[in-house]
Design a protein around this motif. Structure first.
Motif, PDB file in Angstrom:
ATOM      1  N   ALA A 123      -4.598  -0.290   9.241  1.00  0.00           N
ATOM      2  CA  ALA A 123      -4.591   1.361   8.590  1.00  0.00           C
ATOM      3  C   ALA A 123      -3.235   0.997   7.576  1.00  0.00           C
ATOM      4  O   ALA A 123      -3.571   1.711   6.507  1.00  0.00           O
ATOM      5  N   ILE A 124      -2.055   0.582   8.082  1.00  0.00           N
ATOM      6  CA  ILE A 124      -0.839   0.635   7.149  1.00  0.00           C
ATOM      7  C   ILE A 124      -1.103  -0.308   5.971  1.00  0.00           C
ATOM      8  O   ILE A 124      -0.986  -0.076   4.749  1.00  0.00           O
ATOM      9  N   VAL A 125      -2.107  -1.332   6.274  1.00  0.00           N
ATOM     10  CA  VAL A 125      -2.133  -2.459   5.164  1.00  0.00           C
ATOM     11  C   VAL A 125      -3.223  -1.654   4.069  1.00  0.00           C
ATOM     12  O   VAL A 125      -2.903  -1.711   2.705  1.00  0.00           O
ATOM     13  N   VAL A 126      -3.941  -0.779   4.682  1.00  0.00           N
ATOM     14  CA  VAL A 126      -4.906  -0.028   3.773  1.00  0.00           C
ATOM     15  C   VAL A 126      -4.126   0.774   2.851  1.00  0.00           C
ATOM     16  O   VAL A 126      -4.410   0.905   1.614  1.00  0.00           O
ATOM     17  N   MET A 127      -3.259   1.447   3.307  1.00  0.00           N
ATOM     18  CA  MET A 127      -2.529   2.577   2.661  1.00  0.00           C
ATOM     19  C   MET A 127      -1.491   1.807   1.664  1.00  0.00           C
ATOM     20  O   MET A 127      -1.315   2.375   0.491  1.00  0.00           O
ATOM     21  N   VAL A 128      -0.902   0.749   2.240  1.00  0.00           N
ATOM     22  CA  VAL A 128       0.012   0.013   1.134  1.00  0.00           C
ATOM     23  C   VAL A 128      -0.912  -0.482  -0.116  1.00  0.00           C
ATOM     24  O   VAL A 128      -0.469  -0.394  -1.280  1.00  0.00           O
ATOM     25  N   THR A 129      -2.074  -0.856   0.429  1.00  0.00           N
ATOM     26  CA  THR A 129      -2.832  -1.558  -0.811  1.00  0.00           C
ATOM     27  C   THR A 129      -3.346  -0.457  -1.822  1.00  0.00           C
ATOM     28  O   THR A 129      -3.142  -0.517  -3.142  1.00  0.00           O
ATOM     29  N   ALA A 130      -3.473   0.919  -1.270  1.00  0.00           N
ATOM     30  CA  ALA A 130      -3.718   1.908  -2.087  1.00  0.00           C
ATOM     31  C   ALA A 130      -2.483   2.538  -2.915  1.00  0.00           C
ATOM     32  O   ALA A 130      -2.691   2.811  -4.125  1.00  0.00           O
ATOM     33  N   PHE A 131      -1.238   2.444  -2.428  1.00  0.00           N
ATOM     34  CA  PHE A 131      -0.148   3.221  -3.070  1.00  0.00           C
ATOM     35  C   PHE A 131       0.714   2.205  -3.698  1.00  0.00           C
ATOM     36  O   PHE A 131       1.515   2.577  -4.432  1.00  0.00           O
ATOM     37  N   LYS A 132       0.954   1.076  -2.803  1.00  0.00           N
ATOM     38  CA  LYS A 132       2.148  -0.068  -3.214  1.00  0.00           C
ATOM     39  C   LYS A 132       1.289  -1.461  -3.289  1.00  0.00           C
ATOM     40  O   LYS A 132       1.694  -2.383  -2.418  1.00  0.00           O
ATOM     41  N   PRO A 133       0.335  -1.490  -4.155  1.00  0.00           N
ATOM     42  CA  PRO A 133       0.023  -2.939  -4.055  1.00  0.00           C
ATOM     43  C   PRO A 133       0.748  -4.101  -4.368  1.00  0.00           C
ATOM     44  O   PRO A 133       0.432  -5.123  -3.973  1.00  0.00           O
ATOM     45  N   GLU A 134       1.962  -3.830  -5.239  1.00  0.00           N
ATOM     46  CA  GLU A 134       2.786  -4.912  -5.425  1.00  0.00           C
ATOM     47  C   GLU A 134       3.714  -5.372  -4.406  1.00  0.00           C
ATOM     48  O   GLU A 134       4.142  -6.518  -4.260  1.00  0.00           O
ATOM     49  N   THR A 135       3.368  -4.453  -3.350  1.00  0.00           N
ATOM     50  CA  THR A 135       4.061  -5.106  -2.104  1.00  0.00           C
ATOM     51  C   THR A 135       3.521  -6.643  -1.749  1.00  0.00           C
ATOM     52  O   THR A 135       4.378  -7.396  -1.080  1.00  0.00           O
ATOM     53  N   PHE A 136       2.198  -6.838  -1.849  1.00  0.00           N
ATOM     54  CA  PHE A 136       1.685  -8.084  -1.447  1.00  0.00           C
ATOM     55  C   PHE A 136       2.009  -9.317  -2.139  1.00  0.00           C
ATOM     56  O   PHE A 136       1.683 -10.435  -1.772  1.00  0.00           O
ATOM     57  N   ALA A 137       3.033  -9.026  -3.215  1.00  0.00           N
ATOM     58  CA  ALA A 137       3.468 -10.167  -4.032  1.00  0.00           C
ATOM     59  C   ALA A 137       4.480 -10.806  -3.045  1.00  0.00           C
ATOM     60  O   ALA A 137       4.671 -12.118  -3.368  1.00  0.00           O
ATOM     61  N   ASN A 138       5.020 -10.086  -2.065  1.00  0.00           N
ATOM     62  CA  ASN A 138       5.674 -10.887  -0.993  1.00  0.00           C
ATOM     63  C   ASN A 138       5.121 -11.666  -0.127  1.00  0.00           C
ATOM     64  O   ASN A 138       4.292 -11.081   0.703  1.00  0.00           O
ATOM     65  N   THR A 139       5.122 -13.012  -0.134  1.00  0.00           N
ATOM     66  CA  THR A 139       4.693 -13.962   0.794  1.00  0.00           C
ATOM     67  C   THR A 139       4.686 -13.356   2.243  1.00  0.00           C
ATOM     68  O   THR A 139       4.065 -13.669   3.149  1.00  0.00           O
ATOM     69  N   LEU A 140       6.019 -13.066   2.511  1.00  0.00           N
ATOM     70  CA  LEU A 140       6.411 -13.046   4.055  1.00  0.00           C
ATOM     71  C   LEU A 140       5.364 -11.708   4.438  1.00  0.00           C
ATOM     72  O   LEU A 140       5.002 -11.790   5.662  1.00  0.00           O
TER      73      LEU A 140
END
Length: 532
Positions: free
Chosen positions: A20-37
């Motif tokens: 659920a958190i991953v879905v919300m991050v994808t919707a509002f802060k997709p740039e977070t997944f640029a972090n490999t960790l």
């Protein structure tokens, strides 16, 4: 298997939260997944979940399951590297898991492991004092949470174990109580005295085997077809349902060795002594009474035999004593008796007279004057008493019964035998009348001082040939045999004998498919002669 399902449940809940958190991050802060960790943390959660579902945990040691929350803690540590994203609160899941299933050392070990991941992977912004403050705050919060959850889990397990022990104790007590109840029932059933417990509403709660045998009931308490009937005296009048032992006990009457006569299902008379004893009821429940019924028939028969024996012996002694005393009196009148003979005859005479007085006294105590068995009997009372007894049978057959005619119809007769006549005819009417049928009893007086009782039904009826043979021993109609209606074929012969003994007559008129009419006629003149 239960432990495996529990581990799956914990992991799936955690995985669902992360997804659920991953879905919300994808919707509002997709740039977070640029972090490999961060990506590595999300992937580690999914991999851990798949492995958790694949591993048969019930086959592994209990401590092996600690790997799962530690891997989850590591995955959460990876996500703390993302700036501006505070996912460290997810460490609550692995700490609660460890505190629930493992001891406090495991909880503190998990906190140390989480602190290490925080130092290694978290985004290190701010001064060293800020970083140290965040670390201490995390350690204290997770420590407090872990200790609290662990204490709660211990208390929960202790309460569960206590409840389990209590449940086992209750079960053992229930087993012992059931065994004791079975022993008590076996002891009560072994008694020769009939016992029955009845409520104020007339409902039977318990009965023993002696009562079942005496009153004709099966092992479930239901009345058999050959149920017993209570009478006020031997060959007397049947007691109405409201005056039976159980009815009086239910009504609160105190009975103390009261005599009741029972005509049982086997056709035998039994003398009973009935006593009642109130019993304690639960709370404010219905009052209950113990009825003790002692069969004293054998004792009465022994007393009767003893009286008869005494009477017979006394009677047999009286005749020779009378002869002895009489001849002694004749000898005493002679004047040619030698020497001491008159004195000796005087002794014999005195002894004979004392013996004669003794025998006369015994005869007076044991004699029973022969009495005419006939007395004034009201046929209306006999009919109504029989109708009350058969009312439940007629009602269960969905039939109707009416009693009409003279309010009083007195003849000279034997009430018990007359009741047998009415019972037999009513029983036949109920058996051979289909459901919904009607049965009627009319009482009237005809010219010539005759009392007439007519029993009418609209049942199956009989052909003329069958009517002609109805009094033959063991005769039963073919239709009754084919229909499986119970009977011996002896009842109507007994009825005719009883009616004949009362100088009466019986007439039967019947037609197939219409019904049967039985007319009884008894002379009333004997009553008037007895009253003169």
């Amino acid at each position: 298997m239960i432990r495996t399902v529990s581990i799956w449940r914990w992991q799936l809940v955690f995985t669902g939260s992360v997804v659920a958190i991953v879905v919300m991050v994808t919707a509002f802060k997709p740039e977070t997944f640029a972090n490999t960790l961060v990506v590595a943390g999300a992937v580690l959660v999914l991999v851990t979940s798949v492995l958790t579902l694949a591993v048969p945990w019930h086959r592994l040691p209990r401590s092996a399951a600690a790997v799962v929350p530690l891997l989850d803690a590591l995955a959460i540590g990876f996500t703390t590297n993302a700036p501006g994203l505070r996912l460290g609160f997810l460490w609550v899941f692995p700490i609660v898991w460890l505190a629930t299933y493992f001891t406090l050392p495991w909880v503190f070990g998990g906190i140390v492991f989480i602190s290490a991941t925080l130092v290694l992977f978290a985004e290190q912004s701010g001064s060293p004092a800020d970083i140290l403050l965040r670390l201490l705050t995390l350690v204290i919060t997770l420590g407090f949470l872990g200790v609290t959850v662990r204490i709660g889990a211990q208390r929960s397990r202790a309460a569960r174990r206590l409840l389990q022990r209590r449940s086992e104790q209750v079960n053992r007590a229930a087993v012992r109580a059931e065994a004791n109840q079975r022993r008590v029932i076996q002891i009560v059933d072994a008694l020769s005295v009939a016992l029955v417990v009845v409520t104020a509403g007339g409902r039977i709660l318990q009965m023993n085997d002696a009562y079942r045998a005496l009153y004709g009931r099966d092992r479930f308490g239901a009345e058999l077809s050959t149920a017993a009937v209570e009478y006020d005296a031997r060959r007397g009048v049947a007691l109405p349902p409201s005056r039976t032992c159980l009815a009086r006990a239910a009504g609160g009457e105190k009975l103390d060795a009261e005599r009741v006569w029972l005509f049982d299902g086997a056709g035998q008379w039994r003398a009973l002594e009935v006593s009642t004893q109130p019993m304690a009821s639960a709370g404010e429940g219905e009052a209950i009474t113990l009825v003790v019924i002692d069969d004293v028939t054998a004792r009465l028969e022994v007393d009767e035999e003893r009286r008869a024996f005494n009477a017979m012996i006394s009677h047999e002694l009286r005749n020779p004593l009378t002869a002895i005393v009489g001849h002694v009196d004749l000898l005493r009148e002679r004047e040619d008796l030698p020497g001491r003979v008159p004195a000796q005859l005087e002794i014999i005479a005195n002894a004979g007279e004392r013996m004669h007085d003794l025998v006369t006294s015994i005869l007076r105590q044991t004699s029973h004057t022969a009495q005419d068995p006939f007395e004034s009997v009201d046929l209306r009372e006999v009919v109504e008493s029989a109708a009350a007894s058969y009312a439940p049978v007629i009602s269960s057959n969905r039939q109707t019964l009416r009693v009409e005619g003279a309010e009083s119809l007195v003849i000279s007769g034997d009430a018990f035998r007359l009741r047998q006549v009415v019972d037999n005819l009513l029983s036949n009417a109920a058996k051979y009348t289909p459901a919904g049928g009607h049965i009627g009893i009319d009482l009237d007086t005809m010219a010539g001082d005759q009392a007439v009782v007519t029993i009418i039904d609209d049942g199956f009826g009989m052909a003329a040939d069958d009517v002609a043979r109805v009094f033959e021993p063991y005769f039963r109609t073919d239709s009754a045999v084919r229909a499986g209606i119970g009977g011996t074929g002896l009842g109507m012969g007994i009825v005719r004998e009883i009616v004949a003994a009362h100088e009466g007559s019986i007439d039967i008129a019947s037609e197939v498919g219409v019904g049967t009419r039985v007319t009884l006629r008894f002379p009333q003149r004997r009553v008037m002669e007895a009253q003169v």
